[in-house]
Design an enzyme around this catalytic site. Structure first.
Site, PDB file in Angstrom:
ATOM      1  N   SER A 151       0.852  -1.181   0.000  1.00 10.51           N
ATOM      2  CA  SER A 151       0.000   0.000   0.000  1.00 10.51           C
ATOM      3  C   SER A 151       0.889   1.232   0.000  1.00 10.51           C
ATOM      4  O   SER A 151       2.072   1.161   0.335  1.00 10.51           O
ATOM      5  CB  SER A 151      -0.946  -0.005   1.207  1.00 10.51           C
ATOM      6  OG  SER A 151      -0.228  -0.192   2.425  1.00 10.51           O
TER       7      SER A 151
ATOM      8  N   GLU B 221       1.193   5.687   0.569  1.00  6.72           N
ATOM      9  CA  GLU B 221       0.641   6.913   1.157  1.00  6.72           C
ATOM     10  C   GLU B 221       1.000   8.138   0.326  1.00  6.72           C
ATOM     11  O   GLU B 221       2.131   8.281  -0.134  1.00  6.72           O
ATOM     12  CB  GLU B 221       1.185   7.097   2.580  1.00  6.72           C
ATOM     13  CG  GLU B 221       0.677   8.379   3.253  1.00  6.72           C
ATOM     14  CD  GLU B 221       1.198   8.536   4.660  1.00  6.72           C
ATOM     15  OE1 GLU B 221       0.771   7.749   5.518  1.00  6.72           O
ATOM     16  OE2 GLU B 221       2.056   9.417   4.891  1.00  6.72           O
TER      17      GLU B 221
ATOM     18  N   THR C 274      -2.916  11.640   3.574  1.00 11.13           N
ATOM     19  CA  THR C 274      -2.691  12.243   4.881  1.00 11.13           C
ATOM     20  C   THR C 274      -3.629  13.416   5.146  1.00 11.13           C
ATOM     21  O   THR C 274      -4.272  13.960   4.242  1.00 11.13           O
ATOM     22  CB  THR C 274      -1.240  12.720   5.033  1.00 11.13           C
ATOM     23  OG1 THR C 274      -0.980  13.765   4.082  1.00 11.13           O
ATOM     24  CG2 THR C 274      -0.265  11.586   4.829  1.00 11.13           C
TER      25      THR C 274
ATOM     26  N   ARG D 164      -4.598  10.078  16.308  1.00  8.93           N
ATOM     27  CA  ARG D 164      -4.797  11.159  17.267  1.00  8.93           C
ATOM     28  C   ARG D 164      -4.532  12.501  16.604  1.00  8.93           C
ATOM     29  O   ARG D 164      -5.304  13.439  16.736  1.00  8.93           O
ATOM     30  CB  ARG D 164      -3.870  10.990  18.471  1.00  8.93           C
ATOM     31  CG  ARG D 164      -4.149  12.007  19.582  1.00  8.93           C
ATOM     32  CD  ARG D 164      -3.008  12.090  20.568  1.00  8.93           C
ATOM     33  NE  ARG D 164      -1.839  12.744  19.975  1.00  8.93           N
ATOM     34  CZ  ARG D 164      -0.761  13.094  20.669  1.00  8.93           C
ATOM     35  NH1 ARG D 164      -0.684  12.824  21.951  1.00  8.93           N
ATOM     36  NH2 ARG D 164       0.250  13.669  20.067  1.00  8.93           N
TER      37      ARG D 164
ATOM     38  N   ASP E  81      -1.686  15.791  15.693  1.00  9.57           N
ATOM     39  CA  ASP E  81      -0.923  16.759  16.482  1.00  9.57           C
ATOM     40  C   ASP E  81      -1.663  18.070  16.545  1.00  9.57           C
ATOM     41  O   ASP E  81      -2.242  18.515  15.546  1.00  9.57           O
ATOM     42  CB  ASP E  81       0.464  16.982  15.872  1.00  9.57           C
ATOM     43  CG  ASP E  81       1.277  15.704  15.830  1.00  9.57           C
ATOM     44  OD1 ASP E  81       1.281  14.979  16.848  1.00  9.57           O
ATOM     45  OD2 ASP E  81       1.906  15.433  14.791  1.00  9.57           O
TER      46      ASP E  81
ATOM     47  N   ALA F 251      -6.460   8.329  20.025  1.00  8.17           N
ATOM     48  CA  ALA F 251      -6.883   7.569  18.851  1.00  8.17           C
ATOM     49  C   ALA F 251      -7.864   6.461  19.200  1.00  8.17           C
ATOM     50  O   ALA F 251      -8.761   6.147  18.408  1.00  8.17           O
ATOM     51  CB  ALA F 251      -5.665   6.993  18.137  1.00  8.17           C
TER      52      ALA F 251
ATOM     53  N   LYS G 246      -5.966   1.007  21.267  1.00 18.42           N
ATOM     54  CA  LYS G 246      -6.445   1.341  19.923  1.00 18.42           C
ATOM     55  C   LYS G 246      -6.895   0.083  19.186  1.00 18.42           C
ATOM     56  O   LYS G 246      -7.954   0.066  18.538  1.00 18.42           O
ATOM     57  CB  LYS G 246      -5.330   2.022  19.116  1.00 18.42           C
ATOM     58  CG  LYS G 246      -5.006   3.421  19.567  1.00 18.42           C
ATOM     59  CD  LYS G 246      -4.049   4.115  18.613  1.00 18.42           C
ATOM     60  CE  LYS G 246      -2.650   3.558  18.674  1.00 18.42           C
ATOM     61  NZ  LYS G 246      -1.697   4.369  17.872  1.00 18.42           N
TER      62      LYS G 246
ATOM     63  N   GLN H 145       4.973   3.585  12.142  1.00 20.47           N
ATOM     64  CA  GLN H 145       5.913   4.633  11.796  1.00 20.47           C
ATOM     65  C   GLN H 145       7.080   3.962  11.082  1.00 20.47           C
ATOM     66  O   GLN H 145       7.381   2.788  11.335  1.00 20.47           O
ATOM     67  CB  GLN H 145       6.399   5.314  13.085  1.00 20.47           C
ATOM     68  CG  GLN H 145       7.549   6.289  12.918  1.00 20.47           C
ATOM     69  CD  GLN H 145       7.154   7.510  12.125  1.00 20.47           C
ATOM     70  OE1 GLN H 145       7.182   7.462  10.904  1.00 20.47           O
ATOM     71  NE2 GLN H 145       6.781   8.571  12.804  1.00 20.47           N
TER      72      GLN H 145
ATOM     73  N   PHE I 294      13.419  15.111   9.422  1.00 21.81           N
ATOM     74  CA  PHE I 294      12.108  14.531   9.713  1.00 21.81           C
ATOM     75  C   PHE I 294      12.213  13.428  10.751  1.00 21.81           C
ATOM     76  O   PHE I 294      11.372  13.320  11.652  1.00 21.81           O
ATOM     77  CB  PHE I 294      11.481  14.004   8.424  1.00 21.81           C
ATOM     78  CG  PHE I 294      10.052  13.569   8.583  1.00 21.81           C
ATOM     79  CD1 PHE I 294       9.103  14.430   9.106  1.00 21.81           C
ATOM     80  CD2 PHE I 294       9.649  12.297   8.203  1.00 21.81           C
ATOM     81  CE1 PHE I 294       7.775  14.033   9.260  1.00 21.81           C
ATOM     82  CE2 PHE I 294       8.334  11.888   8.347  1.00 21.81           C
ATOM     83  CZ  PHE I 294       7.401  12.766   8.879  1.00 21.81           C
TER      84      PHE I 294
ATOM     85  N   HIS J  32       3.784  -0.874   3.756  1.00 22.69           N
ATOM     86  CA  HIS J  32       3.113   0.387   3.458  1.00 22.69           C
ATOM     87  C   HIS J  32       4.195   1.437   3.200  1.00 22.69           C
ATOM     88  O   HIS J  32       5.003   1.731   4.084  1.00 22.69           O
ATOM     89  CB  HIS J  32       2.230   0.812   4.635  1.00 22.69           C
ATOM     90  CG  HIS J  32       1.452   2.071   4.389  1.00 22.69           C
ATOM     91  ND1 HIS J  32       0.330   2.106   3.601  1.00 22.69           N
ATOM     92  CD2 HIS J  32       1.642   3.348   4.839  1.00 22.69           C
ATOM     93  CE1 HIS J  32      -0.157   3.331   3.585  1.00 22.69           C
ATOM     94  NE2 HIS J  32       0.626   4.109   4.310  1.00 22.69           N
TER      95      HIS J  32
END
Length: 278
Positions: A10, A12, A43, A101, A103, A117, A159, A170, A210, A260
């Site tokens: 998948s 993003e 996103t 959740r 930021d 979340a 969750k 992540q 990042f 992903h």
């Protein structure tokens, strides 16, 4: 492509903010759709700051015929706004979501009616039943704001047990971090499929910045090699493709149910890795 893992691959995307960006994303979407992904995700900005662009991008991406899962965050949103958004997505034929959740943007006062979340997952289930397949986030190296790794495991379990169908991690560069996380949550009785999130390596400066922000560890040997290449983008990309391909192969061989990719709206780095896995 040869045999895919059970949940496949998948990808993003983020919502472009220019006409040129939207045109480019169309090409990226088509190139990756040709690899028969299980889904695309789109996103959602902090506090819903890109809500309109997310909705428009979801519509554009879904034209490929691939299931598309918008990100939905609860911080900074009230239940009425979330309810309206769920209704709009449902009316538009969307049946998958990534529940986060989120930021709190700088300068925004309250966190909203839902703070975590697991509360968002419960809300989605209460409002829509089983209409949506819900993915949640997982942090093999712990969420950067977590009080401890143990506390973060507990947060993930909440969750998952609130009604999540799958989890996306992540990104990380150490496979053992993923396997350790999976082993720990399985010992807690959580059987939710956990898909590794994969970040291609194309630009060291941006990746380092990042990663420092989101708490993703770049092993020293990778940092040092990328630093040694300096501005040699061809060497950085070749090395990055090799590193990520080996990581993906080890994850799949170790039982990861899918992969992903965080594409950053680029297809070439992802396709190079997929070609190595074929």
């Amino acid at each position: 492509m040869s045999t895919q893992p059970p949940l496949g691959f998948s990808f993003e995307f983020f919502p472009p903010n220019t006409d040129a960006g939207r045109e480019k994303l169309g090409g990226v979407r088509d190139a990756l759709a040709a690899r028969k992904p299980r889904f695309f995700s789109v996103t959602y900005g902090a506090g819903g700051s890109t809500q309109a662009r997310t909705f428009d991008t979801v519509k554009a991406v879904r034209r490929s015929g691939v299931t598309t899962a918008p990100h939905l965050s609860c911080v900074g949103s009230d239940k009425s706004a979330l309810r309206n958004l769920l209704h709009a997505y449902r009316e538009d034929g969307v049946d998958s979501l990534v529940a986060l959740r989120g930021d709190l943007p700088s300068g925004m006062g309250g966190a909203g009616e839902l703070r975590y979340a697991n509360e968002l997952v419960e809300f989605i289930r209460d409002e829509t039943g089983d209409h949506f397949e819900i993915a949640v986030a997982a942090y093999p190296e712990a969420h950067p704001q977590a009080a401890s790794f143990e506390r973060d495991l507990e947060n993930f379990a909440r969750k998952a047990k609130a009604g999540a169908d799958l989890a996306i991690t992540q990104y990380f560069f150490t496979a053992d971090a993923y396997f350790h996380f999976v082993d720990r949550v399985r010992a807690m009785g959580v059987e939710t499929p956990i898909i590794p999130g994969i970040m291609p390596i194309t630009n060291y400066t941006k990746l380092a910045r990042f990663s420092d922000t989101c708490g993703a560890d770049i092993p020293r040997w990778i940092r040092k090699q990328l630093e040694a290449y300096g501005d040699d983008s061809d060497s950085i990309q070749a090395f990055g493709t090799e590193v990520i391909s080996r990581l993906c192969r080890r994850l799949l061989d170790g039982g990861a149910p899918g992969l992903h990719f965080y594409t950053l709206n680029q297809s070439a780095p992802v396709l190079r890795v997929l070609d190595n896995l074929s």
